[in-house]
Write a protein that holds these residues in place. Structure first.
Motif, PDB file in Angstrom:
ATOM      1  N   ARG A  87       0.860  -1.194   0.009  1.00  0.00           N
ATOM      2  CA  ARG A  87      -0.149   0.018   0.028  1.00  0.00           C
ATOM      3  C   ARG A  87       0.812   1.296  -0.035  1.00  0.00           C
ATOM      4  N   VAL A  88       0.458   2.103  -0.828  1.00  0.00           N
ATOM      5  CA  VAL A  88       1.409   3.217  -0.932  1.00  0.00           C
ATOM      6  C   VAL A  88       0.997   4.270   0.198  1.00  0.00           C
ATOM      7  N   ARG A  89       1.903   4.906   0.875  1.00  0.00           N
ATOM      8  CA  ARG A  89       1.646   5.711   1.956  1.00  0.00           C
ATOM      9  C   ARG A  89       2.870   6.360   2.486  1.00  0.00           C
ATOM     10  N   GLN A  90       2.927   7.304   3.593  1.00  0.00           N
ATOM     11  CA  GLN A  90       3.943   7.995   4.061  1.00  0.00           C
ATOM     12  C   GLN A  90       4.848   7.321   5.255  1.00  0.00           C
ATOM     13  N   ALA A  91       6.004   6.979   5.034  1.00  0.00           N
ATOM     14  CA  ALA A  91       6.768   5.996   5.698  1.00  0.00           C
ATOM     15  C   ALA A  91       6.697   6.917   7.301  1.00  0.00           C
ATOM     16  N   CYS A  92       6.775   8.177   7.263  1.00  0.00           N
ATOM     17  CA  CYS A  92       7.002   8.797   8.664  1.00  0.00           C
ATOM     18  C   CYS A  92       5.620   8.505   9.583  1.00  0.00           C
ATOM     19  N   SER A  93       4.359   8.304   9.035  1.00  0.00           N
ATOM     20  CA  SER A  93       3.367   7.982   9.722  1.00  0.00           C
ATOM     21  C   SER A  93       3.028   6.582   9.725  1.00  0.00           C
ATOM     22  N   PRO A 162      -9.458  22.204   2.656  1.00  0.00           N
ATOM     23  CA  PRO A 162      -8.869  20.903   2.464  1.00  0.00           C
ATOM     24  C   PRO A 162      -8.201  20.554   1.106  1.00  0.00           C
ATOM     25  N   LEU A 163      -8.524  21.358   0.147  1.00  0.00           N
ATOM     26  CA  LEU A 163      -8.008  21.078  -1.217  1.00  0.00           C
ATOM     27  C   LEU A 163      -6.443  21.823  -1.136  1.00  0.00           C
ATOM     28  N   SER A 164      -6.156  22.621  -0.301  1.00  0.00           N
ATOM     29  CA  SER A 164      -4.814  23.225  -0.316  1.00  0.00           C
ATOM     30  C   SER A 164      -4.007  22.334   0.508  1.00  0.00           C
ATOM     31  N   ARG A 165      -4.365  21.136   1.010  1.00  0.00           N
ATOM     32  CA  ARG A 165      -3.502  20.419   1.897  1.00  0.00           C
ATOM     33  C   ARG A 165      -2.672  19.530   1.078  1.00  0.00           C
ATOM     34  N   CYS A 166      -2.567  19.537  -0.282  1.00  0.00           N
ATOM     35  CA  CYS A 166      -1.849  18.633  -1.077  1.00  0.00           C
ATOM     36  C   CYS A 166      -0.628  18.715  -0.929  1.00  0.00           C
ATOM     37  N   MET A 167       0.240  17.655  -0.646  1.00  0.00           N
ATOM     38  CA  MET A 167       1.837  17.993  -0.514  1.00  0.00           C
ATOM     39  C   MET A 167       2.633  17.241  -1.660  1.00  0.00           C
ATOM     40  N   THR A 168       1.933  16.996  -2.764  1.00  0.00           N
ATOM     41  CA  THR A 168       2.748  16.470  -3.888  1.00  0.00           C
ATOM     42  C   THR A 168       3.407  15.283  -3.534  1.00  0.00           C
ATOM     43  N   CYS A 169       2.855  14.401  -2.594  1.00  0.00           N
ATOM     44  CA  CYS A 169       3.458  13.054  -2.112  1.00  0.00           C
ATOM     45  C   CYS A 169       3.391  11.806  -3.281  1.00  0.00           C
ATOM     46  N   GLY A 170       2.406  12.053  -4.037  1.00  0.00           N
ATOM     47  CA  GLY A 170       2.483  10.900  -5.294  1.00  0.00           C
ATOM     48  C   GLY A 170       1.720   9.710  -4.828  1.00  0.00           C
ATOM     49  N   CYS A 171       0.884   9.584  -3.433  1.00  0.00           N
ATOM     50  CA  CYS A 171       0.125   8.706  -3.291  1.00  0.00           C
ATOM     51  C   CYS A 171      -0.791   8.541  -4.387  1.00  0.00           C
TER      52      CYS A 171
END
Length: 261
Positions: A87-93, A162-171
């Motif tokens: 599953r794609v996700r952030q490794a820090c969380s 909520p739309l502005s929270r995108c961090m371009t993480c790629g998930c």
């Protein structure tokens, strides 16, 4: 190498990491397994840091440290995106206690939709080029003082936040079946940014220009509506709603745009 009495708890974290030395050396693609001491509140980043301290596989082979990207360590920068247990996700969380509460093996891989750089690092340049393509910014008239910005109601601000929270993480694009080397699809994140900037009073001045960028090949019509994106977004952005809104706006522009010329 750590043993079962390490740190007094006897608990080890078992990682299986997909590795490759460089993009032009596919023959170096391999899996390596590591066991590292468990630490309280451990996430995948801290587990990889333990590997980095003592890069030795479970069979006792000394290897080069695993490389990855991370910055903020609090799910803000988006740099540490990986595929963890499929599953794609952030490794820090991604907390070890939640992923492997009973010491299960944790499998870590790089994202597959971007060119590999090394080990767990990929090149997300395509995402940033797509942001340029859809004009994901607010134009200003020169560098002189423009005065106060347009007044907005708290309700409008709350709708856009909520739309502005995108961090371009790629998930979202990693999970999207339409986003791959065979398509020019800009992806859910880019369509969400079109909606975000078109909702802004100043950004709306260039609303039609943004819509026209997503009315052709690679635009909103290429979305397959799998809704995978909204399931994996770490910031819970309403991506499906954004795609639907941009699709409606693009259709209106296509049908009635001639009236506005």
């Amino acid at each position: 190498m750590a043993n079962d009495t390490t740190k007094g708890t006897g608990r080890l974290v078992h990682l299986r990491v997909k590795r490759q030395d460089s993009p032009d050396l596919p023959e170096t693609r391999r899996w390596e397994e590591f066991k590292v001491p468990y630490l309280p509140q451990m996430n995948i980043i801290s587990a990889l840091q333990q590997v980095q301290k003592e890069p030795r596989t479970v069979d006792g082979k000394d290897v080069a440290p695993v490389v990855w990207e991370s910055s903020c360590l609090e799910e803000v920068c988006g740099a540490c995106t990986m595929v963890i247990n499929g599953r794609v996700r952030q490794a820090c969380s991604a907390l070890v206690d939640q992923i492997a509460p009973n010491g299960e093996m944790i499998q870590v891989e790089p994202m597959t939709k971007f060119p590999l750089v090394r080990d767990l690092i990929v090149d997300r340049e395509r995402m940033f080029q797509d942001m340029k393509k859809v004009k994901a910014w607010i134009d200003i008239d020169g560098t002189h003082e423009l005065g106060p910005g347009p007044r907005e109601s708290p309700e409008a601000q709350q709708e856009r936040y909520p739309l502005s929270r995108c961090m371009t993480c790629g998930c979202c694009v990693e999970a999207c079946p339409q986003y791959n080397d065979s398509t020019q699809f800009v992806g859910p994140f880019a369509l969400n940014l079109v909606r975000l900037f078109n909702m802004h009073p100043s950004g709306a001045l260039h609303k039609n220009a943004r819509l026209e960028t997503v009315m052709g090949e690679g635009g909103v019509q290429d979305c397959g509506k799998s809704q995978n994106c909204v399931e994996v977004c770490p910031k819970e952005i309403p991506l499906v709603d954004s795609i639907a809104q941009v699709s409606r706006d693009a259709t209106k522009r296509l049908l009635f745009g001639w009236l506005l010329k």
